[in-house]
Enzyme design. Sequence first.
Site, PDB file in Angstrom:
ATOM      1  N   CYS A 150       0.840  -1.213   0.000  1.00 44.67           N
ATOM      2  CA  CYS A 150       0.000   0.000   0.000  1.00 44.67           C
ATOM      3  C   CYS A 150       0.871   1.258   0.000  1.00 44.67           C
ATOM      4  O   CYS A 150       0.538   2.269   0.641  1.00 44.67           O
ATOM      5  CB  CYS A 150      -0.949   0.017   1.190  1.00 44.67           C
ATOM      6  SG  CYS A 150      -2.107  -1.340   1.187  1.00 44.67           S
ATOM      7  N   ASN A 151       1.994   1.165  -0.684  1.00 48.41           N
ATOM      8  CA  ASN A 151       2.921   2.290  -0.712  1.00 48.41           C
ATOM      9  C   ASN A 151       3.651   2.257  -2.056  1.00 48.41           C
ATOM     10  O   ASN A 151       4.847   1.996  -2.131  1.00 48.41           O
ATOM     11  CB  ASN A 151       3.913   2.184   0.448  1.00 48.41           C
ATOM     12  CG  ASN A 151       4.672   3.483   0.674  1.00 48.41           C
ATOM     13  OD1 ASN A 151       4.929   4.228  -0.273  1.00 48.41           O
ATOM     14  ND2 ASN A 151       5.028   3.748   1.904  1.00 48.41           N
TER      15      ASN A 151
END
Lengths: 401, 144
Positions: free
Chosen positions: A356-357
């Site tokens: 998620c980055n």
Amino acid sequence: MFNIDKIKKDFTILKNNPTLTYLDSAATSLTPDVVIEAMNEYYYHYRATVHRSMYANGQKADEKYQASRETIAKFLNCQINEVIFTKSTTNALNLVANSLVTKLNGDDEILTSALEHHSTLLPFREFAKQKGLNTKYIPINKYGEITYDNFLNTVNAKTKIVVLHHVSNVLGDVVPIKKIAKYCQENNIITVFDGAQAITHEQIDVKEIGCDFYAFSGHKILGPTGIGVLYANNKIAKDLIFEYGGDMAHIVTIDDVTTKELPLKLEAGTPSIAEVIGIKAAIDYLMQYEFDDIARHIYELKIATINLMKEIPGIIIYNENTKNGIITFNFENIPTHDVLQELANENIAIRGGHMCNQLTLKYLGVNSVLRISFYIYNDLNDVKKLINGLKKAASQLAWML
Amino acid sequence: MTNDIYRQVIMDHYKNPQNKISSPLNDSDYIKREALNPSCGDMVTIYVKFINEQIIDIKFQGEGCSICCASASVMTNELNNLSKVVGLEKINQFANIIKDGVVDKEYDFEDGEAFVGVSKFPARFKCAYLSWDTVGKIIRELDE
């Protein structure tokens, strides 16, 4: 220091999964029995809603709910009315972003970095975009860090909100939020920090940091899912509204509403009562230990693991030098998903993907990475199993090279 | 255990993919669609060329795990020269192979049968299905 054998016994999930090697605590931690029991006690013995019941169970639910807020206020060193319960870190950051950005205008800018978790970056950048406002990025130095100097070089008179992670979920690097917050206090800039990864191993004192908002999740610190905490500086929060609804409203007329005082004005609707009780139990459990000891323990496991990983050909470690319990790595020319599959076959749980980055992965120049993360219930036996798993994976997947 | 999933055919297609191109294709005769599972690193672009109702060429570009890439390679052969209607049916049958481990002999699968082992690894379904599903979406959008 820790007696890991004793700690492991506090987690029935480990007893129920005797072959599990759980090394994914940066995604979500395991939950000790005391937390589950505290929530069960609510459901079995005094289930009732909070803030509005005259009957005995309602009173007890109120007391427990309030006790959780008091524990967290002490935990963070803030006032009780500065602890806002949310669903998660993501939810907290969205609520803050939406309510703060609404108040911005014209040339006002958001300042963040290109190493942020999606939950930190997107609420602010996208709400700002909807208002036609700009988001600026602090340049990353050659070591992949966000430095105070680069912050100073980027912040300007238009900057109204600074939003950053405290500790990176990919690399584990620490942002100098205290210095940044001090500058922002002196220049009337609101600071919002994502503490999801820092809260696990660092004693957070929001007054010492000097920030305006600091968010974290219960499930990263041995608590249940579905509960987050937002520290909200009451001087700023008193003028905010997150959501309208029950519990936050004071007087409602045909064309107007007044709101309750903090913190209730920022907690619309029936809250996650069991989870609020659960997060207190988790923090009480964690506070048996010194955070310095937790940090040292997970770092020692990291170092021990890295030393053994270096014996396995083809492993690239991206964050060897960051002092934390996270190891982010890849096998050269072997996709992460295939490695994850091999480890899963051995019941070894680590994380793989973009974490998620996606911006940090873009910085690293890869589409996905593998991440090992340690917590208080891990020991050198877990490291040994992991290393054996990695060696077996390398052997099983050698055909790909 | 992983021998159930890494059949020789799959390994061959991963190491020597068919109809894989190394850079984006700029040809307006092809319909292009990205096939992404960003959360696990599968990032593939599918190109399909039709003449009337017939698929006449499929290419792919990108990277991903062994199952994703091998499946894309196999797909370019399995669906080529099929009508859009039969292509959609075969895509559904491939989904059954990787979900339930059942091969319907009516559909003349060749290397696609090798993915039967994916059914034991539900987390790999989306890897195996990504490129096939993408061609299905292209066909359905054309017919809208």
